[in-house]
Design an enzyme around this catalytic site. Structure first.
Site, mmCIF file in Angstrom:
data_model
loop_
_atom_site.group_PDB
_atom_site.id
_atom_site.type_symbol
_atom_site.label_atom_id
_atom_site.label_comp_id
_atom_site.label_asym_id
_atom_site.label_seq_id
_atom_site.Cartn_x
_atom_site.Cartn_y
_atom_site.Cartn_z
ATOM 1 C CB SER A 122 12.478 -4.641 34.063
ATOM 2 O OG SER A 122 11.535 -5.000 33.085
ATOM 3 C CG ASP A 137 6.674 -3.047 29.372
ATOM 4 O OD1 ASP A 137 7.123 -4.204 29.239
ATOM 5 O OD2 ASP A 137 7.123 -2.237 30.202
ATOM 6 C CG HIS A 159 13.506 -7.911 30.020
ATOM 7 N ND1 HIS A 159 13.727 -8.841 31.014
ATOM 8 C CD2 HIS A 159 12.822 -6.889 30.611
ATOM 9 C CE1 HIS A 159 13.198 -8.412 32.147
ATOM 10 N NE2 HIS A 159 12.651 -7.230 31.927
#
Length: 236
Positions: A122, A137, A159
Site C-alpha cells: 500500500s 490518500d 489498491h
C-alpha cells in the site's frame, strides 16, 4: 548486488488474515535476510507498537527478527544494520513526511540499490516509485517534496479498482489517473489490484498474483497487464 524489491498492492485480499496472502511472495526475499526493520510511519491512526505487533504476527511463520524503526534511538543506523526493509500501509503523505524528517529517503534508496531487500505494501509501495503523485490518500500533512524513493522509475497506484458505486458521482480511479497522464504524459503509472504485486530483481520486473495490473501512460489508458508479464522495459 542487485535490487530486490517487492511491492504489494495491499496487506490483505478479501477477508484473509493480515499479510497471509503475501507469504509466498515475501519468502524468497528472506532467504538471506533474517534481521528486518519495519517502518510504521504510514500508520497515523494506530500505535506504532501495535502496528509492529500485527506485522510480526502476520509474518511469524517466516521466523524473522523484526523490529520497529521507532524503537531505535538512531533510525538511520538501525536501517543500515538491518538485512531488509519493510514499509507498511496507511497514509502515504505522512509516511513520506516522516521519511524526510528522519533523513531516510536517500538512505533507503542507497541501501536498496546495494541489494538490501525491500518489501512494501500500500503506502509502502507508493513511496517506492518516482513520486507519490498517484496515491489514493488524503494529503493530511505536507512533506518537503512529493519525490519518493525511485526504486521503480515510474508511478504506482496500489489498491487499484475502477469500481463505481451506484449513484456515486465522483471520479473513478481511472479518471483520476487520466488526470495525471494529462499533466505528465510521459511517466507510466501501474495500477496494482489487491492480491497482486510487482517484483523487481535487478533489471527484471514481473507481475505476481492472481489479478492483472493496469497501465496508464499518455494516450494509453487502463491497458490490462496479465499476471506473469515481464515489465522490465519500464525500468529503462
Amino acid at each position: 548486488m542487485t535490487v530486490n524489491a517487492l511491492l504489494l498492492s495491499s496487506s490483505r485480499v478479501g477477508d484473509t488474515p493480515y499479510l497471509s496472502h503475501a507469504i509466498p511472495f515475501i519468502k524468497p526475499l528472506t532467504a538471506d535476510a533474517q534481521k528486518w526493520i519495519f517502518i510504521p510511519y504510514a500508520g497515523v491512526s494506530m500505535n506504532y507498537d501495535t502496528y509492529l505487533a500485527s506485522v510480526v504476527t502476520g509474518l511469524s511463520e517466516l521466523k524473522l527478527d523484526i523490529s520497529g524503526i521507532h524503537q531505535h534511538p538512531d533510525p538511520r543506523q538501525a536501517l543500515k544494520d538491518a538485512d531488509g526493509i519493510l514499509i507498511g500501509g496507511g497514509n502515504t503523505f505522512h509516511l513520506l513526511h516522516e521519511l524526510y524528517k528522519y533523513d531516510l529517503v536517500q538512505l533507503i534508496r542507497e541501501e536498496v540499490l546495494k541489494g538490501k531487500p525491500y518489501i512494501g505494501w500500500s503506502a509502502g509501495s507508493n513511496v517506492s516509485g518516482l513520486s507519490i503523485r498517484t496515491t489514493n490518500d488524503m494529503p493530511i500533512i505536507e512533506p518537503p517534496s512529493f519525490a519518493a524513493l525511485n526504486i521503480l522509475p515510474f508511478q504506482l497506484n496500489p489498491h487499484y479498482s475502477n469500481y463505481r458505486a451506484p449513484g456515486h458521482n465522483g471520479e473513478t480511479r481511472a479518471q483520476r489517473l487520466l488526470e495525471f497522464t494529462r499533466v505528465d504524459p510521459i511517466t507510466p503509472v501501474i495500477g496494482i489490484v489487491e492480491g497482486s504485486a510487482l517484483w523487481r530483481q535487478g533489471e527484471t520486473l514481473s507481475l505476481l498474483g492472481e489479478n492483472p495490473a493496469y497501465l496508464f501512460c499518455g494516450e494509453q489508458q487502463e491497458i490490462p497487464i496479465p499476471v506473469g508479464s515481464d515489465l522490465s522495459h519500464l525500468l529503462k
